[in-house]
Design an enzyme around this catalytic site. Structure first.
Site, PDB file in Angstrom:
ATOM      1  N   ASP A  73      41.092  33.769 -43.349  1.00  0.00           N
ATOM      2  CA  ASP A  73      41.030  32.361 -43.753  1.00  0.00           C
ATOM      3  C   ASP A  73      40.417  31.607 -42.577  1.00  0.00           C
ATOM      4  OD1 ASP A  73      41.534  29.670 -44.217  1.00  0.00           O
ATOM      5  OD2 ASP A  73      43.675  29.913 -44.614  1.00  0.00           O
ATOM      6  N   LYS A  82      37.766  20.690 -44.533  1.00  0.00           N
ATOM      7  CA  LYS A  82      38.016  20.586 -43.099  1.00  0.00           C
ATOM      8  C   LYS A  82      36.707  20.368 -42.339  1.00  0.00           C
ATOM      9  CE  LYS A  82      42.183  21.481 -44.259  1.00  0.00           C
ATOM     10  NZ  LYS A  82      42.951  22.704 -44.231  1.00  0.00           N
ATOM     11  N   TRP A  95      50.042  28.507 -42.900  1.00  0.00           N
ATOM     12  CA  TRP A  95      49.063  28.953 -43.902  1.00  0.00           C
ATOM     13  C   TRP A  95      49.070  30.461 -44.038  1.00  0.00           C
ATOM     14  CZ3 TRP A  95      48.568  25.226 -46.860  1.00  0.00           C
ATOM     15  CH2 TRP A  95      48.382  23.911 -46.413  1.00  0.00           C
TER      16      TRP A  95
END
Ligand SMILES: *Cc1c(COP(=O)(O)O)cnc(C)c1O
Length: 360
Positions: free
Chosen positions: A172, A196, A102
């Protein structure tokens, strides 16, 4: 009703209490005669929902008044482009710390817009650790420093917040959002996809310090311009109303549980059930550097791909689903977000012990 223990990395389990509340309100939300899926995003009844969600975020995360809380779309992945477009605006430079797929994707996106530099990377050891980055490593001319706080695929989390001096820090936090208290004031922006730990898919929550706003590049798509989104109170266009409502229910659940300190305590208990078991197990091991281990995503391996596959298959049959590791790393991964009850982890560990005995 048989509900499984879902160890998916995302979309993932939601608190049962929140789902039940949504079920109760489904056809007639608080006497409005309609479901939240059907109502106008400009109505008073929805306005109350989004305002309450924001206010709960501020309360639970202790967000100072000079930060905006935005409800956005496009997933975390859309922010990979929005961040350079909004913030790579002074020296056209940004520093990225590469701790997994990511972070790397965000880095590659930023390179399209300017001079993005990889300050450090843990790719040499398949991202099983977090590099130690100090102020001296940071380019003081960088417009911002970018990190991925919790690395969903590899199961690592920063055990420290990098000191970037005067350079704004952006994180993030998709897979560790609301899993423990976080000092927002150390960051210029923290953001994450909701699927999530917060809500169903379709929502990104971004917390941005106000002084960062207002210098986006002219070419920035309107929808990716944080200033425009902030000025419109996240209602520039139709927001994901239902997801924001579910987010509100989850935040209420967190508050009822005692807030982020209590949530953290519970998360540590759950994670330690697994990590302690790996210490004593002769079959299952954690591949992750001890001090960098995540509380949310916990990869493990037997060292034998066939045995891994057998384990995943038998676990699935026993009601422990989505334990297969990410396709890029193999092995297994248990994602134990806030909504995973401690019994789920206790039963998983008991199942692993049985499996170990049977396959010794
Ligand atoms: C899942 C995930 C993403 C990608 O999220 P999308 O909403 O699918 O774009 C980005 N970063 C982290 C840390 C993630 O866990």
């Amino acid at each position: 009703m048989a509900r499984v223990y879902n160890f998916s990395a995302g979309p993932s389990m939601l608190p049962l209490e929140a789902l039940e509340k949504a079920q109760k309100d489904l056809l007639d939300y608080q006497g409005s005669g309609q479901s939240v899926m059907e109502m106008s995003h400009r109505s008073k009844v929805f306005d109350d929902i989004i305002k309450e969600a924001e206010s709960l975020f501020r309360e639970l995360m202790n967000i100072p008044g000079n930060y905006k809380v935005l409800f956005l779309q496009g997933g975390a992945s859309a922010q990979f482009s929005a961040i350079p477009l909004n913030f790579m605006n002074k020296n056209n430079k940004a520093d990225y710390i590469i701790t997994g797929v990511w972070a790397k994707k965000a880095f590659q996106e930023a390179k399209k817009y300017g001079d993005a530099r990889a300050v450090a990377s843990s790719e040499d050891k398949v991202y099983t650790y977090i590099p130690k980055v100090t102020k001296e490593d940071i380019d003081p001319e960088a417009d911002y420093v970018y990190i991925c706080m919790n690395n969903t695929i590899y199961g690592t989390k920063y055990p420290y917040i990098p000191d970037t001096g005067d350079v704004p820090l952006i994180a993030d936090v998709s897979s560790c959002f609301l899993s423990e208290p976080l000092d927002v004031t150390k960051f210029a922006m923290v953001y994450g996809g909701a699927q999530k730990n917060i809500a169903p898919a379709g929502l990104v929550v971004a917390i941005i310090r106000e002084d960062m706003l207002g210098n986006a590049r002219d070419i920035t798509p309107t929808m990716l311009n944080y200033k425009i989104q902030a000025d419109a109170d996240s209602l520039y266009n139709t927001p994901p109303c239902w997801t924001i409502y579910m987010c509100k229910l989850v935040l209420e659940w967190i508050k009822e549980k005692g807030g982020l300190e209590a949530i953290k305590e519970n998360n540590i208990k759950k994670a330690n059930l697994l990590y302690d078991f790996f210490e004593e197990s002769k079959l299952f091991k954690s591949p992750v550097n001890k001090e960098d281990r995540s509380l949310m995503n916990i990869p493990f391996v037997t060292g034998d791909a066939d045995l891994d596959a057998k384990f995943v298959k038998e676990a699935t049959a026993a009601g422990f689903i989505n334990l297969k590791g990410h396709r890029t790393v193999g092995g297994m991964r248990a994602s134990v977000y806030n909504a995973m009850p401690i019994e789920g982890v206790e039963k998983l560990v008991a199942f692993m012990k049985e499996f170990e005995k049977a396959n010794a």
